[in-house]
Scaffold this motif. Structure first.
Motif, PDB file in Angstrom:
ATOM      1  N   LYS A  34       0.738  -1.170   0.092  1.00  9.16           N
ATOM      2  CA  LYS A  34       0.070   0.086  -0.036  1.00  9.16           C
ATOM      3  C   LYS A  34       0.755   1.187   0.022  1.00  9.16           C
ATOM      4  O   LYS A  34       0.706   2.033  -0.891  1.00  9.16           O
ATOM      5  CB  LYS A  34      -0.979   0.015   1.285  1.00  9.16           C
ATOM      6  N   TYR A  35       1.809   1.469   1.020  1.00  9.48           N
ATOM      7  CA  TYR A  35       2.631   2.803   1.225  1.00  9.48           C
ATOM      8  C   TYR A  35       3.866   2.294   1.126  1.00  9.48           C
ATOM      9  O   TYR A  35       4.607   1.703   2.043  1.00  9.48           O
ATOM     10  CB  TYR A  35       2.049   3.353   2.569  1.00  9.48           C
ATOM     11  N   SER A  37       7.160   3.985   2.134  1.00 10.75           N
ATOM     12  CA  SER A  37       7.811   5.280   2.685  1.00 10.75           C
ATOM     13  C   SER A  37       9.474   5.524   2.297  1.00 10.75           C
ATOM     14  O   SER A  37       9.904   4.457   1.630  1.00 10.75           O
ATOM     15  CB  SER A  37       7.665   5.157   4.226  1.00 10.75           C
ATOM     16  N   LYS A  59       0.776   4.768  -2.771  1.00 15.10           N
ATOM     17  CA  LYS A  59       1.327   5.749  -2.292  1.00 15.10           C
ATOM     18  C   LYS A  59       2.775   5.607  -2.395  1.00 15.10           C
ATOM     19  O   LYS A  59       3.394   4.659  -1.588  1.00 15.10           O
ATOM     20  CB  LYS A  59       0.618   6.569  -1.204  1.00 15.10           C
ATOM     21  N   ASP A  61       6.673   7.813  -1.077  1.00 17.37           N
ATOM     22  CA  ASP A  61       7.435   8.815  -0.961  1.00 17.37           C
ATOM     23  C   ASP A  61       8.578   9.091  -1.853  1.00 17.37           C
ATOM     24  O   ASP A  61       9.040   8.235  -2.656  1.00 17.37           O
ATOM     25  CB  ASP A  61       7.843   8.832   0.723  1.00 17.37           C
ATOM     26  N   SER A  86       2.912   9.096 -10.113  1.00 17.97           N
ATOM     27  CA  SER A  86       3.684   8.410  -8.777  1.00 17.97           C
ATOM     28  C   SER A  86       5.319   8.201  -9.456  1.00 17.97           C
ATOM     29  O   SER A  86       6.307   7.870  -8.628  1.00 17.97           O
ATOM     30  CB  SER A  86       3.433   7.185  -8.225  1.00 17.97           C
ATOM     31  N   ASN A  89       8.474  10.549  -7.815  1.00 15.66           N
ATOM     32  CA  ASN A  89       8.929   9.842  -6.647  1.00 15.66           C
ATOM     33  C   ASN A  89       9.629   8.631  -6.525  1.00 15.66           C
ATOM     34  O   ASN A  89      10.713   8.441  -5.930  1.00 15.66           O
ATOM     35  CB  ASN A  89       7.659   9.933  -5.561  1.00 15.66           C
ATOM     36  N   ASN A 205      -4.008   7.309  -9.068  1.00 16.00           N
ATOM     37  CA  ASN A 205      -3.234   8.601  -8.802  1.00 16.00           C
ATOM     38  C   ASN A 205      -3.501   9.417  -9.651  1.00 16.00           C
ATOM     39  O   ASN A 205      -2.933   8.973 -10.872  1.00 16.00           O
ATOM     40  CB  ASN A 205      -2.016   8.586  -8.214  1.00 16.00           C
TER      41      ASN A 205
END
Length: 563
Positions: A34-35, A37, A59, A61, A86, A89, A205
């Motif tokens: 999911k994320y 970081s 998502k 970072d 995305s 990033n 996104n």
């Protein structure tokens, strides 16, 4: 390795200094990240290969991979909700790594309008040393201006397969990829399985400021082509392989010049390029070309003239019968002196010009299967390098004496394999010589036991080839004996009948001969002024007679006719 939601690589992973491969793909296991970081990989610095495909990443970072100095291969494919927004990033800081391969296939939802790949999406890759880059299956319809010039200079393999690409200015920026060797633009016709995916939830996104139609909104085109224009396409100077199969290419191939000094492999099958009549320039180094399944009905010698180095040519599943069958001067393959593999299968060929393959002395594989050939009427004796000929699924009934002699000559010089499956072979006395020849050379024919005769009522069985041929020879020998006897009897009966007719009608025959002889004699007499006045018959024993004519100028026709 499975990766559940909220999983973190704790401090214990720091001791795993030999850990170089991390495969947590949801395709082969369970992955629910999911994320992603920024500090996700802080405790595993030595990774070289990471597979995060299908991990439901939504998502990311900025710069999660920046600390992985040894990273060489990265795969983030099949995370459909990432979107191109995305990419900045994800790619941030990759120039600090040893990245060589980056795959971002299917990172957009399968259902949606066409999208554009812009410079902002790939800007962070420019300073990397990437060798392979893939953006397959992303609904890309247009590549923005400047994308190719901003790609890594070290790039050798690039893929835009399974997208929706249309023509655009990017076609004239290929040449900026100086080290590119392989370009894959295949399967642009393939559509997703709508009924499988249309109801799946996918929240991609979105771009904060849409740039997807930026290039399309240019009011003035960069180039305008006229029908008489000579098109020149500048390709990457080191490009060796160009894949464009199933890519929505449509129409007649125009008079075309390309600048690609190292292009060796061209794959453009499964398109709609229906006419190949114009000359091509810049293809002189081409070694492999596949133009199969293009619904093409016309090919000219001008089109093939530049392919002098071709070793592999596939023209299968087209409609080239008329063009090839009318090539009586045998010019279409005249320049393919280096050709080793030629595929003309499924072209509805019913016959071929005698000299069509006269220049193909180096040919090794010839595929003529799934046509309508009834005979092998072209020259092959000079092709002594052949090791495979496919005549399967035609209408061949036999080989001519010339063909058998040519193949025997080839058999004596090389081990060649011939496929004759699903033909209409005649297993009759008339074809006995061909069947004998085939049995003598049985080792050169593949799957002979699966051959069958065109006459379903015949006793001939190729599973028992030798025994069946022996039976056929006996049947044919018995037939010859009966034919000989019958001929003698018929001759005797006819002669006897003629003799009886002559014997019965001897007087009529003699009278006919007499009339014919008398007519000729009298004609001669009339020329001398004489007149025919009588006929004298004599019996046996009367050899003399006298006649006194009162007139000295009368003429008597005297004929000795024995009763």
């Amino acid at each position: 390795m499975d990766l559940p939601f909220n999983f973190k690589f704790g401090g214990g992973f720091k001791t795993l200094q030999n850990l170089q491969n991390l495969d947590v793909s949801g395709i082969t296991g369970y992955c629910d990240v999911k994320y992603l970081s920024q500090n996700f990989f802080n405790n595993i610095h030595y990774l070289k290969r990471i597979d995060l495909s299908n991990c439901k990443i939504f998502k990311v970072d900025e710069g999660p991979f920046i600390i992985l100095r040894h990273l060489e291969n990265l795969d983030i494919s099949h995370n459909e909700e990432l979107g191109f927004v995305s990419l900045p990033n994800v790619t941030y800081g990759l120039k600090e790594t040893s990245i060589r391969t980056f795959r971002a296939d299917a990172i957009r939802c399968l259902i949606g309008i066409g999208t554009e790949l812009t410079v902002s999406h790939i800007a962070n890759l420019r300073q990397t040393k990437l060798i392979e880059l893939s953006f397959a299956h992303n609904r890309i319809e247009l590549i923005g201006k400047g994308v190719f010039p901003n790609m890594p200079k070290s790039l050798e393999r690039l893929s835009f397969a399974l997208n929706r690409l249309t023509t655009g200015i990017y076609l004239f920026e290929f040449h900026t990829l100086h080290n590119l060797k392989e370009l894959n633009m295949t399967f642009l016709l393939k559509q997703p399985k709508y009924f499988s995916f249309i109801f799946e939830k996918c929240n991609e996104n979105k771009e904060l400021k849409s740039q997807e139609s930026m290039s399309a909104r240019n009011s003035k085109p960069y180039f305008e082509f006229r029908r008489s224009s000579n098109i020149t396409v500048y390709m990457p100077p080191k490009l060796e392989t160009f894949n464009a199969n199933s890519s929505k290419l449509y129409g007649r191939i125009p008079k075309l010049r390309i600048s690609a000094n190292n292009l060796k492999n061209l794959y453009a099958q499964n398109n709609l390029l229906f006419s190949w009549n114009q000359p091509l320039f810049g293809f002189e180094r081409l070694e492999r070309v596949d133009l199969s399944n293009n619904f093409c009905s016309s090919i000219s010698p001008a089109f093939t003239a530049s392919g002098k180095r071709l070793k592999y040519m596939s023209l299968a599943r087209n409609m080239l019968a008329r063009s090839i069958q009318l090539d009586f001067r045998c010019q279409i393959f005249k320049n393919q002196l280096q050709l080793e593999v030629l595929d003309l299968s499924s072209n509805k060929l019913s016959h071929l010009p005698d000299c069509i393959f006269q220049s193909l002395a180096k040919l090794k594989v010839l595929k003529l299967n799934h046509n309508q050939l009834s005979d092998v009427n072209f020259r092959i004796k000079h092709m002594i390098n052949l090791f495979s000929i496919d005549f399967s699924d035609n209408r061949i009934t036999t080989f001519s004496v010339q063909t058998m002699d040519s193949l025997s000559y080839i058999f004596s010089r090389t081990k060649v394999s011939i496929r004759l499956l699903n033909n209409k072979l005649h297993c009759t006395c008339k074809n006995l010589d061909f069947l004998k020849w085939m049995l003598r050379n049985k080792d050169y024919f593949l799957h002979v036991e699966r051959y069958f005769c065109s006459d379903v009522n015949t006793r001939f069985d190729f599973n028992e080839f030798e025994q069946s041929l022996h039976r056929l020879r006996i049947d044919c020998l018995d037939l010859q004996i009966w034919i000989t006897i019958s001929s003698i009897i018929i001759t005797f009966v006819v002669c006897f009948f003629v003799a009886q007719v002559i014997r019965t009608n001897i007087w009529y025959i003699r009278y006919f001969l007499y009339k014919h002889k008398r007519k000729n004699a009298c004609d001669i007499a009339r020329k001398d002024g004489a007149e025919i006045s009588g006929l004298v018959l004599k019996s046996d024993g009367i050899d003399e007679f006298s006649y006194d004519s009162a007139e000295g100028n009368s003429c008597i026709m005297l004929s000795t006719f024995t009763a």
